[in-house]
Design an enzyme around this catalytic site. Structure first.
Site, PDB file in Angstrom:
ATOM      1  N   ASP A 102       0.580  -7.248  -6.734  1.00 54.06           N
ATOM      2  CA  ASP A 102       1.506  -8.260  -7.252  1.00 54.06           C
ATOM      3  C   ASP A 102       0.746  -9.528  -7.624  1.00 54.06           C
ATOM      4  O   ASP A 102      -0.318  -9.807  -7.073  1.00 54.06           O
ATOM      5  CB  ASP A 102       2.530  -8.656  -6.166  1.00 54.06           C
TER       6      ASP A 102
HETATM    7  N1  URA Z   1       2.722  -4.134  -1.497  1.00 54.51           N
HETATM    8  C1  URA Z   1       3.324  -5.193  -2.067  1.00 54.51           C
HETATM    9  O1  URA Z   1       4.463  -5.519  -1.744  1.00 54.51           O
HETATM   10  N2  URA Z   1       2.641  -5.876  -2.989  1.00 54.51           N
HETATM   11  C2  URA Z   1       1.383  -5.575  -3.363  1.00 54.51           C
HETATM   12  O2  URA Z   1       0.817  -6.256  -4.208  1.00 54.51           O
HETATM   13  C3  URA Z   1       0.780  -4.466  -2.756  1.00 54.51           C
HETATM   14  C4  URA Z   1       1.478  -3.761  -1.824  1.00 54.51           C
END
Ligand code: URA
Length: 233
Positions: A102
């Site tokens: 993310d």
């Molecule tokens: N889980 C999440 O919620 N975000 C990420 O970026 C990776 C794993």
């Protein structure tokens, strides 16, 4: 090399999807449309095209680990014009990321120009462990840990089980290690949301046996041959 592997390595699509592309008559070899899924390619001589556009293999393969900072998108081009992880890498190769993080997540991400490798490692079947460090405010009860470990139910969907343990308590914050095998959208954030905990920091520290190690934010380094081998399983 089989035609579907050629297309996958060149970054067209994963092998199964490549078979569909071949079967639909969109691929030509030396100017002739081929639909035979068993077609073999001499990658030194044959000219392969998809929808009339030449597709070629990289001259050499690159495999990197990058420490993605917060505030970077993991896509090739962000529709909102934000900075992407590819802005951090100063190399001429066309790179793919293996899975995504993310925008607000930091940590280990693997980049390569070997599309087939990227597709295989990212495939759920590879079941490669991903370890995250999560920081939350306050503490966490044993009963909440049990919920995370058993797989939370959120919006009627049960998320997969996870290995979760507390690794530190400091100035009102709890640090946890969370190990998952999948790469579902916002998987770790959704797990903690389901138990009403707000994540203050989410950082991926390991993919399989590849560790983030001492990489600083924004830094990248080639993977060692044994790290590449271990990811291939
Ligand atoms: N889980 C999440 O919620 N975000 C990420 O970026 C990776 C794993």
């Amino acid at each position: 090399m089989r035609l579907n592997k050629f297309l996958s390595t060149a970054g067209v699509s994963a092998r199964r999807k490549a078979d569909e592309i071949i079967a639909s008559g969109r691929v030509s070899v030396n100017g002739k449309v081929v639909t035979n899924l068993g077609t073999q390619i001499n990658e030194k001589k044959d000219e392969v095209a998809v929808d009339g556009k030449r597709v070629s293999l990289p001259l050499s393969f690159v495999y990197l680990k990058l420490h993605k900072p917060k505030g970077y998108a993991s896509t090739n081009s962000d529709e909102r014009g934000r900075k992407t992880i590819f802005d951090l890498v100063d190399l001429p190769e066309r790179l793919f990321s293996i899975g995504r993080l993310d925008y607000d997540t930091e940590g280990l991400i693997i980049l390569t120009n070997d599309g087939d490798f990227a597709n295989r490692v990212a495939h759920p079947k590879s079941e490669i462990e991903k370890e995250y460090i999560v920081k939350i405010e306050g503490d966490i009860k044993e009963s909440e840990l049990a919920v995370l470990r058993n797989g939370v139910v959120i919006d009627g969907e049960r998320l997969p089980k996870a290995r979760v343990k507390v690794v530190g308590l400091q100035s009102g914050m709890t640090r946890l290690s969370v190990v998952i095998h999948e790469g579902l959208n916002h998987q770790v954030r959704r797990m903690f949301e389901a138990i009403g905990k707000n994540i203050k920091l989410l950082k991926r520290v390991r993919i399989g046996t590849v560790k983030l190690g001492g990489l600083k934010r924004g830094e990248y380094r080639p993977l060692k041959p044994y790290e590449i081998e271990a990811l291939q399983g």
